[in-house]
Design an enzyme around this catalytic site. Sequence first.
Site, PDB file in Angstrom:
ATOM      1  N   VAL A 500     -19.493 -19.312  -6.530  1.00  0.00           N
ATOM      2  CA  VAL A 500     -20.803 -19.648  -5.963  1.00  0.00           C
ATOM      3  C   VAL A 500     -21.201 -21.089  -6.287  1.00  0.00           C
ATOM      4  O   VAL A 500     -20.633 -21.719  -7.171  1.00  0.00           O
ATOM      5  CB  VAL A 500     -21.885 -18.663  -6.464  1.00  0.00           C
ATOM      6  CG1 VAL A 500     -21.534 -17.249  -6.056  1.00  0.00           C
ATOM      7  CG2 VAL A 500     -22.046 -18.744  -7.979  1.00  0.00           C
ATOM      8  N   GLU A 501     -22.199 -21.578  -5.565  1.00  0.00           N
ATOM      9  CA  GLU A 501     -22.715 -22.947  -5.697  1.00  0.00           C
ATOM     10  C   GLU A 501     -21.605 -23.989  -5.583  1.00  0.00           C
ATOM     11  O   GLU A 501     -21.568 -24.970  -6.324  1.00  0.00           O
ATOM     12  CB  GLU A 501     -23.485 -23.114  -7.016  1.00  0.00           C
ATOM     13  CG  GLU A 501     -24.807 -22.366  -7.026  1.00  0.00           C
ATOM     14  CD  GLU A 501     -25.704 -22.771  -8.174  1.00  0.00           C
ATOM     15  OE1 GLU A 501     -25.492 -23.854  -8.743  1.00  0.00           O
ATOM     16  OE2 GLU A 501     -26.619 -22.015  -8.492  1.00  0.00           O
ATOM     17  N   GLY A 502     -20.714 -23.778  -4.652  1.00  0.00           N
ATOM     18  CA  GLY A 502     -19.595 -24.690  -4.446  1.00  0.00           C
ATOM     19  C   GLY A 502     -18.349 -24.173  -5.136  1.00  0.00           C
ATOM     20  O   GLY A 502     -18.300 -24.130  -6.367  1.00  0.00           O
TER      21      GLY A 502
END
Length: 824
Positions: A500-502
């Site tokens: 998540v988040e990249g």
Amino acid sequence: MSIAIPFLAVLLIAGVCAYHRMRLAVWVALSATALVACWFLGADPVATAIAALLTAAIALPLLLPQIRKPYITAPLLKFYRRILPPLSQTERIALESGSVGFEGELFSGKPKWESLLSQPKPELTKEEQAFLDGPVEKLCRSINDWDITHVRADLPPEMWEYVKRHKFFGMIVPKEYGGLGFSAYAHHRVIQKIASISSVVSSTVGVPNSLGPAELLVHYGTPEQKDYYLPRLADGREVPCFALTGPFAGSDATSIPDYGIVCKGDWGGAQVVGVKLTFDKRYITLAPVATLIGLAFRMYDPDNLIGDIGDIGITLALLPRDTAGVDIGRRHFPLNSPFQNGPLHGREVFIPLSQLIGGEDYAGKGWQMLNEQLSIGRSITLPSTASGGCKSGAVVTGAYARIRKQFGLSIGRFEGVEEALARIAGKAYAVSALSQATAAAVDRGERPAVPSAIAKYHCTEMGREVVSDAMDVHGGKGIILGPRNYLGRAWQASPISITVEGANIMTRSLLIFGQGAILCHPWVLKEMRAAQNPDAEEGLEEFDRNLFGHIGFALSNAVRSWWFGLTGARIGKAPGDAYTRRFFRKLDRYSANLALVADISMLTLGGKLKFKESLSGRLGDVLSHLYLTSAMLKRYHDEGAPVGDQPLLAWAFHDSVHTMELALSGALRNFPIRPVGWLLWLVVFPFGRRAQPPSDRLGHRAASVLMNPCDARDRLAEGVFLTPCENNPAGRVHSALPKVVAAEPVERKFLKALKNSDIEALDFGAQLDEGVREGWITADERQQLEELRALTLDAIMVDDFDVHALRAATYYDGQEPRSSREAA
């Protein structure tokens, strides 16, 4: 021999001047003085004259602007503009949205360590400490992770009510709007503590305080939006989510297919100008329970109702859950870590322009808004989650390795287990320092774009490695799920933080160095701006100043890299104490290496560098570990340079230095232009790679910190939930360690006597009775051994279940999964 002396003198002075970054005029003055001295001291006059002419031929064109600018700078500017990689608008926004802190020093080749060490130590206010000791402690005591992950797949209703009532969702909301207004460091400490017992609860608390409606409203919201929504977000009347990720664009906001068409429609009984939205989102945390949805979409105005631009660009909006046409889908099930996560859909959902975050003025500025605030949220939530898991996992695994015995020995005494414990200890120390450093950067007012990417990537990667090693040490205890298992869910959930988040693969190979090489470099971004300056004369002046500053910078880093390679970075001025001074010298070396290799890479590869992801990833590793080791040294000195922490610091430091050398070696051995790679190798590694991974002796010392009650162990455990309550088996194992260690001499005495006796009793209690009668142990020691047996049993026991208790309730309802696309 006298023939060579003038040339050697000039070269030596050039090297000294480059190493210390003296101005060109200083080099000329010192060279002239040296040549005059050579002339009078009997050096060969012809050689001296030639050396003087060569020095003048180099220096005069560079020192005289009337020669340098038209005949050197101008042609180089034309060449530079040809090789300059084109920057898209999205790349330009990404670069301009971040700020540069100490990571810029690491790209300088000569970091100003005093500026790092002089930064104030992060501290909590009395109010923040009281929140941790009160509401956070009480929340952690109430967490039953097995009930949350297996029975309910959700937080209990009373826990939802508790976190709302105590404003856990409003940590970043300013006090004037009813929030807690906490510092980033306090935010980090809260998430760290909760994550040490439950990643589901920490995710639930973390998301509203990360990138989302509250963060965006604080910075960009209209007064009306702030006054209405922020108090409701602070006290939990609104549960937010932010919908960015979709099936076809992932988290790439610039490519999202979700769109909004400017048109007129009904809202509140009136005809207003607004946007008709069509979107398909997935992986949206808190979406199933959200009452307020933040949405990213591309906005179009085909009828020019609000301007003359048809494609307005990425825009952010707020959608109340009950907005007509909004379809909140069923839940996703993320790897047995069932935090609320699911898809969102909408077709021709109308909202007025007043629902755009920031109003009409911020239409089309969504990518800039996301980039400016992403670095703040990414600096805290996931690094803090990893820190909580690593620190708790480290001290509990150390205690378990001391308590659990095989072949008459604590398993932590076996060298194979000791290796794993050393890795756990060193990486937990590193993650703790790194996550604290990025939170502190936010509190200093920075927008740490590059450090946030470093922290997100390396904290989550090391978190995965720590829990994997911890599972190996625990063996069967770790793989049998149940209320007593404090590792299994963390191991299952570790890929979530990686993703998540990249995604970490992309963060490492594209973002850390790709953004850092331009944003953190002292000259590159200035040169790019000068080259794009529409004022030709002003642009030439700027480019001239920055170009020759850059050339001197590159020469200095080449000299410094070669000198540090020759001396092993053992010579030179450095800050720190007697113990850490050598560490700072090593970082000076790798900073110079990074700056040199980065410069040569950009010069020789130009725009192609952005497609050389393996090279970018390796150079990103060097930058990352420079930042990581800086954070560790900062933490060590902030704590007062405790001797007990030295094994942890040394293990983590040497592991990072070894990683940096491997990364540099891989970059140079695989450099796309082979002769350039060979030449760089001679400068960076004149005697070859010398850094070694942490030694076994050092590993033994680091592992011992985890297995023995001591101040260093307590410092490592600070800030995580280890209260030995019923719902926290990890806390019970941790709290048992001092009693286990105190009982070991009695246990050894008893077992030795038992082995040499002819007692036939097989039951442990009967053996203790015999021991008291024979005088091997006292009655008090018998009680101590009984307590030891009970503590050991509590630590090693696993759960068992009735077969029907393991079946999901929906098994009987015939429920089948379906894709989010089907649902839409």
